[in-house]
Design a protein around this motif. Structure first.
Motif, PDB file in Angstrom:
ATOM      1  N   PRO A  22       0.814  -1.225   0.000  1.00 39.41           N
ATOM      2  CA  PRO A  22       0.000   0.000   0.000  1.00 39.41           C
ATOM      3  C   PRO A  22       0.851   1.281   0.000  1.00 39.41           C
ATOM      4  N   LEU A  23       1.969   1.255   0.721  1.00 39.34           N
ATOM      5  CA  LEU A  23       2.849   2.418   0.744  1.00 39.34           C
ATOM      6  C   LEU A  23       3.509   2.608  -0.620  1.00 39.34           C
ATOM      7  N   HIS A  24       3.907   1.527  -1.246  1.00 41.40           N
ATOM      8  CA  HIS A  24       4.497   1.608  -2.584  1.00 41.40           C
ATOM      9  C   HIS A  24       3.489   2.176  -3.577  1.00 41.40           C
ATOM     10  N   ARG A  25       2.227   1.754  -3.471  1.00 47.58           N
ATOM     11  CA  ARG A  25       1.182   2.300  -4.353  1.00 47.58           C
ATOM     12  C   ARG A  25       1.008   3.800  -4.133  1.00 47.58           C
ATOM     13  N   ARG A  26       1.083   4.232  -2.865  1.00 49.56           N
ATOM     14  CA  ARG A  26       0.971   5.665  -2.576  1.00 49.56           C
ATOM     15  C   ARG A  26       2.140   6.443  -3.177  1.00 49.56           C
ATOM     16  N   ALA A  53       1.591   6.567  -6.908  1.00 50.83           N
ATOM     17  CA  ALA A  53       0.510   7.515  -7.215  1.00 50.83           C
ATOM     18  C   ALA A  53       1.035   8.947  -7.130  1.00 50.83           C
ATOM     19  N   TRP A  54       1.860   9.212  -6.113  1.00 47.30           N
ATOM     20  CA  TRP A  54       2.390  10.565  -5.968  1.00 47.30           C
ATOM     21  C   TRP A  54       3.349  10.909  -7.106  1.00 47.30           C
ATOM     22  N   TRP A 102       1.338  11.683 -10.110  1.00 48.66           N
ATOM     23  CA  TRP A 102       0.756  13.020 -10.002  1.00 48.66           C
ATOM     24  C   TRP A 102       1.820  14.082 -10.288  1.00 48.66           C
TER      25      TRP A 102
END
Length: 78
Positions: free
Chosen positions: A15-19, A22-23, A26
């Motif tokens: 989940p942290l890797h996905r965040r 995602a950042w 962006w």
């Protein structure tokens, strides 16, 4: 003095890797580039965290808040 870069490997939960991804996606959109490498973001974060008061771009208020945040997280994780 060492001239070769030092390699560092960081394991992180999915989940942290996905965040992070995602950042960076962006940020790539904000910069109008195809990709922002996660490693470059980590380098910038470390440079920002360790920046000294006499360096260009040093913001004592931001720097203090960043240090306090990191230290608080480290305390929680001990």
């Amino acid at each position: 003095m060492r001239t070769k870069p030092v390699r560092m490997t960081v394991d992180m939960p999915p989940p942290l890797h996905r965040r992070l991804k995602a950042w960076t996606s962006w940020a790539a959109g904000q910069l109008d580039v195809a990709d922002v490498p996660a490693a470059e973001v980590v380098r910038i974060l470390v440079e920002t965290l360790s920046k000294g008061g006499d360096e260009p771009g040093f913001d004592p208020e931001f720097h203090g808040a960043l240090q306090r945040t990191v230290l608080a997280e480290l305390r929680q994780r001990q």
